[in-house]
Write a protein that holds these residues in place. Sequence first.
Motif, PDB file in Angstrom:
ATOM      1  N   TYR A  13     -52.505 -13.676 -53.726  1.00  0.00           N
ATOM      2  CA  TYR A  13     -53.299 -12.534 -54.187  1.00  0.00           C
ATOM      3  C   TYR A  13     -52.659 -11.254 -53.681  1.00  0.00           C
ATOM      4  CZ  TYR A  13     -57.046  -9.069 -54.401  1.00  0.00           C
ATOM      5  OH  TYR A  13     -57.768  -7.928 -54.635  1.00  0.00           O
ATOM      6  N   PHE A  15     -53.202  -6.924 -53.838  1.00  0.00           N
ATOM      7  CA  PHE A  15     -53.807  -5.664 -54.261  1.00  0.00           C
ATOM      8  C   PHE A  15     -53.013  -4.532 -53.632  1.00  0.00           C
ATOM      9  CE2 PHE A  15     -56.659  -2.075 -53.274  1.00  0.00           C
ATOM     10  CZ  PHE A  15     -56.896  -1.646 -54.573  1.00  0.00           C
ATOM     11  N   ASN A  17     -52.513  -0.609 -52.867  1.00  0.00           N
ATOM     12  CA  ASN A  17     -53.083   0.737 -52.778  1.00  0.00           C
ATOM     13  C   ASN A  17     -51.927   1.692 -52.502  1.00  0.00           C
ATOM     14  OD1 ASN A  17     -54.277   3.203 -51.854  1.00  0.00           O
ATOM     15  ND2 ASN A  17     -56.185   2.100 -51.478  1.00  0.00           N
ATOM     16  N   THR A  25     -53.104  -8.721 -49.087  1.00  0.00           N
ATOM     17  CA  THR A  25     -52.642  -9.982 -49.660  1.00  0.00           C
ATOM     18  C   THR A  25     -53.377 -11.178 -49.079  1.00  0.00           C
ATOM     19  OG1 THR A  25     -50.879 -10.318 -48.019  1.00  0.00           O
ATOM     20  CG2 THR A  25     -50.303  -9.086 -50.020  1.00  0.00           C
ATOM     21  N   GLU A 196     -54.406  -3.111 -59.834  1.00  0.00           N
ATOM     22  CA  GLU A 196     -55.720  -3.620 -60.228  1.00  0.00           C
ATOM     23  C   GLU A 196     -56.119  -4.846 -59.416  1.00  0.00           C
ATOM     24  OE1 GLU A 196     -56.686  -3.761 -64.465  1.00  0.00           O
ATOM     25  OE2 GLU A 196     -54.668  -2.999 -64.857  1.00  0.00           O
ATOM     26  N   GLY A 197     -55.122  -5.556 -58.841  1.00  0.00           N
ATOM     27  CA  GLY A 197     -55.369  -6.787 -58.092  1.00  0.00           C
ATOM     28  C   GLY A 197     -55.009  -7.999 -58.918  1.00  0.00           C
ATOM     29  N   ASP A 221     -60.020  -5.954 -57.263  1.00  0.00           N
ATOM     30  CA  ASP A 221     -59.855  -5.521 -55.870  1.00  0.00           C
ATOM     31  C   ASP A 221     -60.864  -6.260 -54.992  1.00  0.00           C
ATOM     32  OD1 ASP A 221     -59.774  -4.217 -53.457  1.00  0.00           O
ATOM     33  OD2 ASP A 221     -60.394  -2.272 -54.207  1.00  0.00           O
ATOM     34  N   TYR A 222     -60.353  -7.123 -54.097  1.00  0.00           N
ATOM     35  CA  TYR A 222     -61.232  -7.901 -53.213  1.00  0.00           C
ATOM     36  C   TYR A 222     -60.853  -7.682 -51.749  1.00  0.00           C
ATOM     37  CZ  TYR A 222     -63.173 -10.474 -57.141  1.00  0.00           C
ATOM     38  OH  TYR A 222     -63.826 -10.808 -58.300  1.00  0.00           O
ATOM     39  N   MET A 228     -62.869 -13.727 -53.735  1.00  0.00           N
ATOM     40  CA  MET A 228     -61.696 -13.797 -54.598  1.00  0.00           C
ATOM     41  C   MET A 228     -61.481 -15.230 -55.097  1.00  0.00           C
ATOM     42  SD  MET A 228     -58.264 -14.793 -54.747  1.00  0.00           S
ATOM     43  CE  MET A 228     -57.723 -14.973 -53.045  1.00  0.00           C
TER      44      MET A 228
END
Length: 254
Positions: A13, A15, A17, A25, A196-197, A221-222, A228
């Motif tokens: 995973y 995301f 920013n 991650t 966006e993730g 986004d989690y 998730m």
Amino acid sequence: MKKSNQEKRDLLYIFLNESEQYVLTHGIEFKEFARSLSDSLNHLLLIKHAYESGEFNRHTLLEYVPKEKLHRLMGDDVHGYGDFCWVDFEELEGVNALSGEEIAELLYMGHMKEQLKQPFNRHLRNRYGYFAHDDGWWNKVYYRTLTDFYRLLSDLVPEKLNEFKPEKGILGLKKKRDYPPMDIELSLSLKPLMKEGILLSFKDAVQSRTKIEVPIWVIGDYMNMDDMFEEYEKLSKTKFDATLTFDKKTKQWQ
């Protein structure tokens, strides 16, 4: 409930920013991070950890790991520490130049896993701020230069594929092969999705005679990885949003 260590590693995973220069991650462990970015990784100032072979700094009352001893830390059970938080530094003189306020900022970052002012310190000249809970389960890493993350991703995807989807050889026996790194431009092309993730699943990779396809879902986004996982279990039954494909003939990723 947390998944097994095996499941933790075969899902990735991400995301991104970009404005705050961090990547959140799930599925990237410290040893993978350090192995890929060894050329840019320096001494580590440990903020939260359970490592028993660190060296003590009297000025900060924190322990540190010299660059030449990082291999010992990479071989330790970092996942079992619980919290594992550090920043790198160039010279010990920089650590000894930290003010009380700067030390307090580091301790805040280790506790809250976010910056109080900024994650990069002028005395330490650090490239990274690494904050993990159950390393590999939940990792938040600040990058002075986000290109370092794209380099990591380019190395990591082939490693994961090699580990979880070995090719079948004669008589159907599984055999490992070394897949080449992805071109960094390909990693960069994933930026809009990573903002966006996204979730990559190596256990769901599809292999044929000519190619291997790793599915990618845009998942969101989690901060909570249990949430998730619940979303992944729903999405895994639906069509994926993109794929990373390895062409066996050209030996290239696309």
